[in-house]
Structures are given as structure tokens and as C-alpha cells.
Motif scaffolding. Structure first.
Motif, PDB file in Angstrom:
ATOM      1  N   PRO A  13       0.821  -1.213   0.000  1.00 35.35           N
ATOM      2  CA  PRO A  13       0.000   0.000   0.000  1.00 35.35           C
ATOM      3  C   PRO A  13       0.858   1.267   0.000  1.00 35.35           C
ATOM      4  O   PRO A  13       1.992   1.265   0.495  1.00 35.35           O
ATOM      5  N   GLU A  49      -4.928   8.657  -3.228  1.00 36.35           N
ATOM      6  CA  GLU A  49      -4.624   7.235  -3.019  1.00 36.35           C
ATOM      7  C   GLU A  49      -5.130   6.770  -1.657  1.00 36.35           C
ATOM      8  O   GLU A  49      -5.685   5.678  -1.532  1.00 36.35           O
ATOM      9  N   THR A  53      -8.308   4.126  -1.217  1.00 39.49           N
ATOM     10  CA  THR A  53      -7.997   2.835  -0.600  1.00 39.49           C
ATOM     11  C   THR A  53      -8.845   2.574   0.637  1.00 39.49           C
ATOM     12  O   THR A  53      -9.467   1.511   0.769  1.00 39.49           O
ATOM     13  N   HIS A  87      -8.063  -4.432   3.076  1.00 39.53           N
ATOM     14  CA  HIS A  87      -8.025  -3.967   1.690  1.00 39.53           C
ATOM     15  C   HIS A  87      -6.745  -4.383   0.978  1.00 39.53           C
ATOM     16  O   HIS A  87      -6.530  -4.012  -0.172  1.00 39.53           O
ATOM     17  N   THR A  88      -5.877  -5.123   1.658  1.00 39.83           N
ATOM     18  CA  THR A  88      -4.614  -5.533   1.049  1.00 39.83           C
ATOM     19  C   THR A  88      -4.476  -7.049   1.083  1.00 39.83           C
ATOM     20  O   THR A  88      -4.939  -7.716   2.006  1.00 39.83           O
TER      21      THR A  88
END
Length: 231
Positions: A13, A49, A53, A87-88
Motif C-alpha cells: 500500500p 490514493e 484505498t 483492503h490488502t
């Protein structure tokens, strides 16, 4: 106890947000959201970003839905709407757990990658952790050492530490002095003129101003000493 610091690149990220930019993002995970300490010039690309995210709950950006910020000279504190971890993919935490290692927060994103401080009781765990993550990421080892205690990382910007407790008169004096160009070189006003605007005598104005200046300098010097740590 053993500690190592790794710089990890490749699909992490905020990689694009920090690549080729003079910016650092420190992250403290709070499960439901993240606390970000951003140092450097925060461009629209960086804000976008983060917003795309995990969303931004509080920030200095003028984007819709953003409410407030805690901000200093080239520093911001941002509260995200959601935690980054869900989210990763391929999170670093899974590698840590597998090799009996612990993460020392905060995570730090800079130079197009993620910097992590890792500790463990067995140095072989660090070796296995490093070998394992190399299969998925590009990894640099910044440091590796044996430690007796855990040292605190550089403290986050504190509004209270930079804005001392000033009396109403002290605030008025220093703000008026700044706005009138008293701190310009050469000075654009005098304490006599400023005292007249506050309807007090020059000596009283100078006392208010000196007290305010002393408090600001003390707060800044304390932060500098805390940042440098013991010699």
C-alpha cells in the motif's frame, strides 16, 4: 531479543504515493480505522490514493465528507474511514505469525515501499522471515541487531507540544507581532507601535511577547531533543 528493520517493495500500500516523493506515511492500525502521520508535501495524488484505498474521515483536504485535521509544518495527522489491512492482499502479518516474529508499530511508508521493525527471541526467526517474504516482495535489510530493550521510534507530531498554553494577552501579542511584520528582516514595526494597538504600555507588551516566545521556543526545543534522543 533481536530486532531487524526491513524495507519492502512490490505491491505494498501507498507505494505509488511515496515513490519519488519526499514524503513519509506512518500508520497505526486501530482495527476499525488507521491513524496516519504524514510528513512532507501532501499532494492531491497522495490524498487521492489514501481516500480511494480506505477513505478519509478527518483531513485538511477540501474533498467532500472530510471534517478536520491536526496539522503542522509539512506534517498532517489523518484518520481513515476504514482499516487498511482488509483492503490488502498478502499482508506482512501472516509472515510474522508464521515465523514467531512481532511487529513494532508504526508501519512506515516511504521511497515507494514499506518499512517494518520486527523483533523476535530467536535470530533464526528473522532469517526465515526474510527468506520467506523475498518470494513475494523486493526486500532490503536496513539493520539487524541484538537488543536489551525496545527503543521508542520518533514521536508523532503533537499539537499540544507545538502550541503551548498561552494566555489571551500572550496570544494577542505574538499574533499581532507576526502579522505586523515584527519578525521580518528588517523589522516592519516596533514594540512601541504594537503596544499602542493593544492599548498597553511598551514594557507590558514586551513582557507578553517574551513570555509567548519563550513558551514556543521551549516547546520546539523539547520536540527536537525528543526527536534526536539521548546522545
Amino acid at each position: 531479543m533481536h530486532e531487524a528493520t526491513f524495507h519492502i517493495r512490490g505491491g505494498v500500500p501507498y507505494e505509488e504515493a511515496t515513490r519519488n516523493r519526499d514524503i513519509t506515511i506512518e500508520l497505526w492500525c486501530n482495527n476499525h480505522c488507521d491513524l496516519l502521520h504524514v510528513k512532507g508535501h501532501v499532494t492531491d495524488e497522495v490524498q487521492n490514493e489514501i481516500a480511494e484505498t480506505v477513505g478519509i474521515e478527518h483531513s485538511s483536504s477540501s474533498q467532500p465528507g472530510i471534517e478536520e485535521t491536526v496539522e503542522g509544518d509539512s506534517e498532517q495527522v489523518i484518520i481513515t474511514s476504514q482499516c487498511l489491512r482488509p483492503h490488502t492482499e498478502n499482508n506482512i502479518e501472516s509472515y510474522l505469525a508464521e515465523h514467531d516474529c512481532l511487529l513494532l508499530p508504526p508501519l512506515r511508508y516511504e521511497r515507494g515501499g514499506k518499512v517494518v521493525r520486527v523483533i523476535t527471541l530467536d535470530p533464526e526467526n528473522l532469517t526465515r522471515f526474510y527468506q520467506d517474504i523475498q518470494e513475494s516482495f523486493r526486500v532490503e535489510v536496513h539493520s539487524k541487531r541484538k537488543i536489551d530493550a525496545i527503543s521508542q521510534d520518533q514521536p508523532m507530531l503533537s499539537v499540544e507540544s507545538l502550541v503551548p498554553d498561552l494566555s489571551e494577552r500572550q496570544q494577542e501579542a505574538i499574533l499581532m507581532a507576526w502579522q505586523a511584520g515584527y519578525y521580518e528582516i528588517p523589522r516592519e514595526t516596533t514594540t512601541e507601535e504594537l503596544a499602542g494597538r493593544m492599548d498597553i504600555d511598551r514594557r507590558t507588551f514586551e513582557e507578553h511577547l517574551r513570555l509567548a516566545e519563550n513558551k514556543f521556543i521551549g516547546a520546539l526545543v523539547n520536540r527536537l531533543l525528543n526527536t534526536r534522543g539521548p546522545n
